[in-house]
Motif scaffolding. Structure first.
Motif, PDB file in Angstrom:
ATOM      1  N   TYR A   1       0.825  -1.211   0.000  1.00  0.00           N
ATOM      2  CA  TYR A   1       0.000   0.000   0.000  1.00  0.00           C
ATOM      3  C   TYR A   1       0.858   1.259   0.000  1.00  0.00           C
ATOM      4  CZ  TYR A   1      -4.670  -1.964   0.386  1.00  0.00           C
ATOM      5  OH  TYR A   1      -5.845  -2.600   0.107  1.00  0.00           O
ATOM      6  N   LEU A   2       1.991   1.215   0.676  1.00  0.00           N
ATOM      7  CA  LEU A   2       2.882   2.374   0.636  1.00  0.00           C
ATOM      8  C   LEU A   2       3.360   2.634  -0.789  1.00  0.00           C
ATOM      9  CD1 LEU A   2       5.094   1.938   3.841  1.00  0.00           C
ATOM     10  CD2 LEU A   2       3.074   3.360   3.520  1.00  0.00           C
ATOM     11  N   PHE A   3       3.740   1.564  -1.493  1.00  0.00           N
ATOM     12  CA  PHE A   3       4.120   1.721  -2.903  1.00  0.00           C
ATOM     13  C   PHE A   3       2.951   2.252  -3.725  1.00  0.00           C
ATOM     14  CE2 PHE A   3       7.433  -1.778  -2.202  1.00  0.00           C
ATOM     15  CZ  PHE A   3       8.449  -0.844  -2.028  1.00  0.00           C
ATOM     16  N   LEU A   4       1.727   1.779  -3.419  1.00  0.00           N
ATOM     17  CA  LEU A   4       0.549   2.214  -4.166  1.00  0.00           C
ATOM     18  C   LEU A   4       0.300   3.699  -3.974  1.00  0.00           C
ATOM     19  CD1 LEU A   4      -2.048   1.737  -5.798  1.00  0.00           C
ATOM     20  CD2 LEU A   4      -3.170   1.136  -3.631  1.00  0.00           C
ATOM     21  N   TRP A   5       0.241   4.161  -2.716  1.00  0.00           N
ATOM     22  CA  TRP A   5      -0.046   5.577  -2.473  1.00  0.00           C
ATOM     23  C   TRP A   5       1.056   6.468  -3.031  1.00  0.00           C
ATOM     24  CZ3 TRP A   5      -4.642   4.611  -1.929  1.00  0.00           C
ATOM     25  CH2 TRP A   5      -5.175   3.753  -0.981  1.00  0.00           C
ATOM     26  N   TYR A   6       2.306   6.014  -2.910  1.00  0.00           N
ATOM     27  CA  TYR A   6       3.404   6.810  -3.452  1.00  0.00           C
ATOM     28  C   TYR A   6       3.315   6.891  -4.975  1.00  0.00           C
ATOM     29  CZ  TYR A   6       8.151   8.597  -4.026  1.00  0.00           C
ATOM     30  OH  TYR A   6       9.226   9.379  -4.349  1.00  0.00           O
TER      31      TYR A   6
ATOM     32  N   PHE B   1       2.685   9.537 -10.039  1.00  0.00           N
ATOM     33  CA  PHE B   1       2.357   9.287 -11.447  1.00  0.00           C
ATOM     34  C   PHE B   1       0.937   9.674 -11.831  1.00  0.00           C
ATOM     35  CE2 PHE B   1       5.615   6.050 -10.355  1.00  0.00           C
ATOM     36  CZ  PHE B   1       6.622   6.533 -11.164  1.00  0.00           C
ATOM     37  N   THR B   2       0.058   9.869 -10.854  1.00  0.00           N
ATOM     38  CA  THR B   2      -1.336  10.174 -11.174  1.00  0.00           C
ATOM     39  C   THR B   2      -1.649  11.651 -11.042  1.00  0.00           C
ATOM     40  OG1 THR B   2      -1.972   7.957 -10.418  1.00  0.00           O
ATOM     41  CG2 THR B   2      -3.724   9.572 -10.672  1.00  0.00           C
ATOM     42  N   LEU B   3      -1.130  12.283 -10.002  1.00  0.00           N
ATOM     43  CA  LEU B   3      -1.437  13.691  -9.774  1.00  0.00           C
ATOM     44  C   LEU B   3      -0.700  14.574 -10.782  1.00  0.00           C
ATOM     45  CD1 LEU B   3      -1.360  13.835  -5.872  1.00  0.00           C
ATOM     46  CD2 LEU B   3      -3.342  13.687  -7.381  1.00  0.00           C
ATOM     47  N   PRO B   4      -1.242  15.728 -11.087  1.00  0.00           N
ATOM     48  CA  PRO B   4      -0.627  16.615 -12.080  1.00  0.00           C
ATOM     49  C   PRO B   4       0.645  17.265 -11.548  1.00  0.00           C
ATOM     50  CG  PRO B   4      -2.499  17.695 -11.061  1.00  0.00           C
ATOM     51  CD  PRO B   4      -2.504  16.284 -10.557  1.00  0.00           C
ATOM     52  N   PRO B   5       1.466  17.850 -12.440  1.00  0.00           N
ATOM     53  CA  PRO B   5       2.665  18.558 -11.983  1.00  0.00           C
ATOM     54  C   PRO B   5       2.303  19.826 -11.219  1.00  0.00           C
ATOM     55  CG  PRO B   5       2.348  18.852 -14.343  1.00  0.00           C
ATOM     56  CD  PRO B   5       1.356  17.826 -13.904  1.00  0.00           C
ATOM     57  N   VAL B   6       3.326  20.460 -10.659  1.00  0.00           N
ATOM     58  CA  VAL B   6       3.103  21.612  -9.770  1.00  0.00           C
ATOM     59  C   VAL B   6       2.368  22.736 -10.484  1.00  0.00           C
ATOM     60  CG1 VAL B   6       4.253  23.377  -8.393  1.00  0.00           C
ATOM     61  CG2 VAL B   6       5.101  21.033  -8.355  1.00  0.00           C
ATOM     62  N   ARG B   7       2.739  23.027 -11.720  1.00  0.00           N
ATOM     63  CA  ARG B   7       2.117  24.159 -12.413  1.00  0.00           C
ATOM     64  C   ARG B   7       0.637  23.928 -12.707  1.00  0.00           C
ATOM     65  NH1 ARG B   7       5.621  21.780 -16.044  1.00  0.00           N
ATOM     66  NH2 ARG B   7       4.646  20.778 -17.864  1.00  0.00           N
ATOM     67  N   GLN B   8       0.175  22.659 -12.584  1.00  0.00           N
ATOM     68  CA  GLN B   8      -1.233  22.337 -12.773  1.00  0.00           C
ATOM     69  C   GLN B   8      -1.842  21.776 -11.486  1.00  0.00           C
ATOM     70  OE1 GLN B   8      -1.224  19.572 -16.028  1.00  0.00           O
ATOM     71  NE2 GLN B   8      -0.522  21.078 -17.536  1.00  0.00           N
TER      72      GLN B   8
ATOM     73  N   VAL C   1      -5.036  25.457  -0.350  1.00  0.00           N
ATOM     74  CA  VAL C   1      -4.603  24.061  -0.213  1.00  0.00           C
ATOM     75  C   VAL C   1      -4.467  23.471  -1.611  1.00  0.00           C
ATOM     76  CG1 VAL C   1      -5.131  21.796   0.736  1.00  0.00           C
ATOM     77  CG2 VAL C   1      -5.779  23.846   2.004  1.00  0.00           C
ATOM     78  N   TYR C   2      -3.251  23.063  -1.965  1.00  0.00           N
ATOM     79  CA  TYR C   2      -2.963  22.545  -3.296  1.00  0.00           C
ATOM     80  C   TYR C   2      -2.345  21.152  -3.178  1.00  0.00           C
ATOM     81  CZ  TYR C   2      -3.415  27.481  -4.590  1.00  0.00           C
ATOM     82  OH  TYR C   2      -3.865  28.764  -4.766  1.00  0.00           O
ATOM     83  N   VAL C   3      -2.656  20.307  -4.151  1.00  0.00           N
ATOM     84  CA  VAL C   3      -2.064  18.975  -4.211  1.00  0.00           C
ATOM     85  C   VAL C   3      -1.548  18.743  -5.619  1.00  0.00           C
ATOM     86  CG1 VAL C   3      -4.270  17.839  -4.741  1.00  0.00           C
ATOM     87  CG2 VAL C   3      -2.408  16.523  -3.721  1.00  0.00           C
ATOM     88  N   SER C   4      -0.361  18.165  -5.705  1.00  0.00           N
ATOM     89  CA  SER C   4       0.263  17.857  -6.985  1.00  0.00           C
ATOM     90  C   SER C   4       1.209  16.678  -6.772  1.00  0.00           C
ATOM     91  CB  SER C   4       1.022  19.072  -7.527  1.00  0.00           C
ATOM     92  OG  SER C   4       2.115  19.378  -6.685  1.00  0.00           O
ATOM     93  N   ASN C   5       1.966  16.323  -7.832  1.00  0.00           N
ATOM     94  CA  ASN C   5       2.897  15.203  -7.679  1.00  0.00           C
ATOM     95  C   ASN C   5       4.110  15.561  -6.826  1.00  0.00           C
ATOM     96  OD1 ASN C   5       4.303  16.867  -9.397  1.00  0.00           O
ATOM     97  ND2 ASN C   5       4.308  15.450 -11.126  1.00  0.00           N
ATOM     98  N   SER C   6       4.198  16.806  -6.384  1.00  0.00           N
ATOM     99  CA  SER C   6       5.264  17.192  -5.450  1.00  0.00           C
ATOM    100  C   SER C   6       4.787  17.195  -4.008  1.00  0.00           C
ATOM    101  CB  SER C   6       5.808  18.577  -5.807  1.00  0.00           C
ATOM    102  OG  SER C   6       4.839  19.574  -5.584  1.00  0.00           O
ATOM    103  N   GLY C   7       3.530  16.800  -3.780  1.00  0.00           N
ATOM    104  CA  GLY C   7       3.017  16.709  -2.424  1.00  0.00           C
ATOM    105  C   GLY C   7       1.847  17.644  -2.169  1.00  0.00           C
TER     106      GLY C   7
ATOM    107  N   LEU D   1       4.124  19.591   2.353  1.00  0.00           N
ATOM    108  CA  LEU D   1       4.167  18.202   2.808  1.00  0.00           C
ATOM    109  C   LEU D   1       4.555  17.339   1.617  1.00  0.00           C
ATOM    110  CD1 LEU D   1       0.876  18.168   4.919  1.00  0.00           C
ATOM    111  CD2 LEU D   1       3.188  18.774   5.644  1.00  0.00           C
ATOM    112  N   LYS D   2       5.718  16.750   1.671  1.00  0.00           N
ATOM    113  CA  LYS D   2       6.288  16.068   0.506  1.00  0.00           C
ATOM    114  C   LYS D   2       5.596  14.733   0.253  1.00  0.00           C
ATOM    115  CE  LYS D   2      10.664  18.463   0.733  1.00  0.00           C
ATOM    116  NZ  LYS D   2      12.123  18.379   0.701  1.00  0.00           N
ATOM    117  N   PRO D   3       5.717  14.214  -0.995  1.00  0.00           N
ATOM    118  CA  PRO D   3       4.998  12.972  -1.349  1.00  0.00           C
ATOM    119  C   PRO D   3       5.320  11.804  -0.433  1.00  0.00           C
ATOM    120  CG  PRO D   3       5.921  14.015  -3.306  1.00  0.00           C
ATOM    121  CD  PRO D   3       6.452  14.775  -2.138  1.00  0.00           C
ATOM    122  N   GLU D   4       6.581  11.684  -0.011  1.00  0.00           N
ATOM    123  CA  GLU D   4       6.958  10.573   0.845  1.00  0.00           C
ATOM    124  C   GLU D   4       6.207  10.625   2.173  1.00  0.00           C
ATOM    125  OE1 GLU D   4      10.042  11.562  -2.076  1.00  0.00           O
ATOM    126  OE2 GLU D   4       9.078  12.727  -0.476  1.00  0.00           O
TER     127      GLU D   4
END
Length: 387
Positions: free
Chosen positions: A132-137, A142-149, A157-163, A250-253
Motif C-alpha cells: 500500500y505504501l508503494f501504491l499511495w506513493y 504518477f497520477t497527480l498533475p505537476p506543480v504548475r497544474q 490548499v494545493y495537491v500535486s505530484n510534489s506533495g 508536505l512532501k509525497p513521501e
C-alpha cells in the motif's frame, strides 16, 4: 542446609532456575559481544559512539528542526527520530477517528453502508502495508498533475505530484505563550466537562457544557493576547506559472506514509471498536432509549464509555505496531530514524552502534506508548465501590 534439602524446597528451585536463566543470557550476550568486537578489531573497524559528535555531511529532505549538513550525526539522528514520531502520532490520531467511525458504521442497519465498511476493513487488513505504501506513493507521483497544474482542494490548499501544500503560520513573537494559553484553555475545558458529568450523575441536573467549555477555551488565549506581545501571520501558498511558493510543503513521501499508516491502522481499530460495542449487552441500548436518548447519544454516552474497557487493551497493540510500521518509510524514501541510521552506517562503516541505537529508540517508544495506554486503561476500568 544440604543441597538435597534445598532442591526439595520449591522456592529455592524457582530462584535457582531464574539465576541459571539470567546467567545463561548474560553469558551468551557476552560471547556475542566479545566475538563481534574481536572481528571488528581484526578488520580495523572503529567501534564506540564517538562518531555521534562528528560532522554528518549529508542532506535530510524533511527537517522538523533546524538542520544543516555541517551538524553532527547526533543531530541527524534526532531529526530522523522526530520525523518518525511526527508521522506515527499523526497516523495514530487519524486512524483512531477513522477507525471508530468505520467500526460504528460496520454495525449500521443499512446493508449497503455496513458492506462497504466490511470491504474497507478486509481490503486493508489482508494486503501487506508495504504494498500500500508503494501504491499511495505511485498514485501521488504518477497520477497527480505537476506543480504548475496543481489541484486546488480548498482555498490555499494545493495537491500535486510534489506533495501537499497548505497555509502555514509564521510566528514573529510569543509562540510559547500562545501554546501555554491553548494548553491552559484545553485543561480548563476538560475540567469543566468533568464537573458537568459529576453534577449530572450526583444530582441529575445538567449544567451548560459546550458554551462554558468554549468560553474557558478561548478566555486564556484572549488574556494572553492582551497581556503579551503575540504576533504572527499566515503564509498563504501562491500558485505561479512553474511552482508553488509559500505555505507548508508536505512532501509525497510523508503524505504516502501517513496515508498508508493511517488506513492500515484504521482497519484494525474499526474491528476493535466493533467487537467492543458488541461486547455490551443490548439491554444497555434499550435502557438508554427508555431514558429518551437518541441513537447517537446512546452510543456516545452509554455504549462507547462501557466498551472502552474492551477496546483499550487491543488498541494499545495497534498503536505500538503503528510506531514499528513507520520503519517501512525507508522503502519510499521518507527520512525517518531507520533511513538516517542507514546513511550513517554507510558513511562511518559502523553498523552495530546505529542499529543498537534505533532498536533502543523503538523499544522506548513502544514502552512509553504501552505505559500511557495502560494508565488510560486503568482510568476507564470498572471499579467496585467499597461499602
Amino acid at each position: 542446609m544440604s543441597p538435597i534439602v534445598l532442591l526439595r524446597n520449591r522456592r529455592a528451585r524457582e530462584l535457582a532456575y531464574q539465576v541459571i536463566c539470567v546467567a545463561a543470557v548474560i553469558a551468551v550476550g557476552w560471547y556475542l559481544l566479545s566475538n563481534a568486537l574481536a572481528n571488528l578489531a581484526k578488520q580495523d573497524i572503529a567501534t564506540g559512539f564517538g562518531y555521534l559528535g562528528r560532522e554528518a555531511g549529508f542532506v535530510i529532505s524533511e527537517t522538523p528542526i533546524a538542520y544543516e549538513p555541517s551538524d553532527s550525526y547526533a543531530r541527524a539522528l534526532l531529526v530522523g527520530l522526530l520525523n518518525t514520531v511526527k508521522v506515527a502520532l499523526l497516523a495514530i490520531v487519524f486512524s483512531t477517528v477513522i477507525g471508530t467511525l468505520v467500526g460504528i458504521a460496520r454495525l449500521s442497519s443499512n446493508p449497503l453502508l455496513s458492506r462497504l465498511m466490511l470491504f474497507y476493513v478486509e481490503a486493508l487488513r489482508n494486503v501487506p502495508l508495504l504494498l500500500y505504501l508503494f501504491l499511495w506513493y505511485s498514485v501521488i507521483i504518477f497520477t497527480l498533475p505537476p506543480v504548475r497544474q496543481a489541484i486546488t482542494l480548498l482555498p490555499g490548499v494545493y495537491v500535486s505530484n510534489s506533495g501537499l501544500v497548505v497555509p502555514a503560520v509564521i510566528w514573529n513573537s510569543g509562540f510559547w505563550v500562545a501554546v501555554a494559553a491553548v494548553a491552559i484553555g484545553i485543561a480548563a475545558a476538560v475540567i469543566w466537562f468533568k464537573v458537568v458529568r459529576h453534577r449530572r450523575i450526583t444530582t441529575g441536573k445538567a449544567l451548560p457544557a459546550w458554551p462554558v467549555a468554549l468560553a474557558l477555551l478561548v478566555l486564556p488565549i484572549v488574556v494572553a493576547a492582551l497581556l503579551f506581545d503575540i504576533s504572527g501571520e499566515v503564509d498563504w501558498p501562491i500558485l505561479g506559472k512553474f511552482r508553488l511558493t509559500g505555505g507548508a510543503h508536505l512532501k509525497p513521501e510523508f503524505v504516502a506514509l501517513l496515508v498508508g499508516l493511517t488506513l492500515s491502522a484504521s482497519a484494525n481499530v474499526a474491528e476493535i471498536v466493533r467487537s467492543g460495542i458488541l461486547a455490551i449487552r443490548k439491554g444497555q441500548r434499550e435502557a438508554a432509549k427508555s431514558l429518551g436518548l437518541s441513537d447517537g447519544q446512546a452510543m456516545r454516552l452509554v455504549i462507547l464509555p462501557q466498551a472502552l474497557r474492551v477496546i483499550v487493551p487491543p488498541l494499545t497493540n495497534v498503536y505500538v505496531t503503528t510506531f514499528k510500521n513507520s520503519s517501512l518509510a525507508i522503502a519510499i524514501g521518507y527520512p525517518d530514524l531507520v533511513m538516517v541510521s542507514n546513511t550513517i552506517m554507510n558513511q562511518t562503516g559502523q553498523a552495530i552502534e546505529p542499529i543498537a541505537l534505533f532498536m533502543l529508540t523503538y523499544l522506548i517508544l513502544s514502552l512509553a506508548t504501552s505505559a500511557v495506554m495502560n494508565w488510560y486503561n486503568g482510568h476507564v476500568a470498572l471499579r467496585e465501590r467499597q461499602s
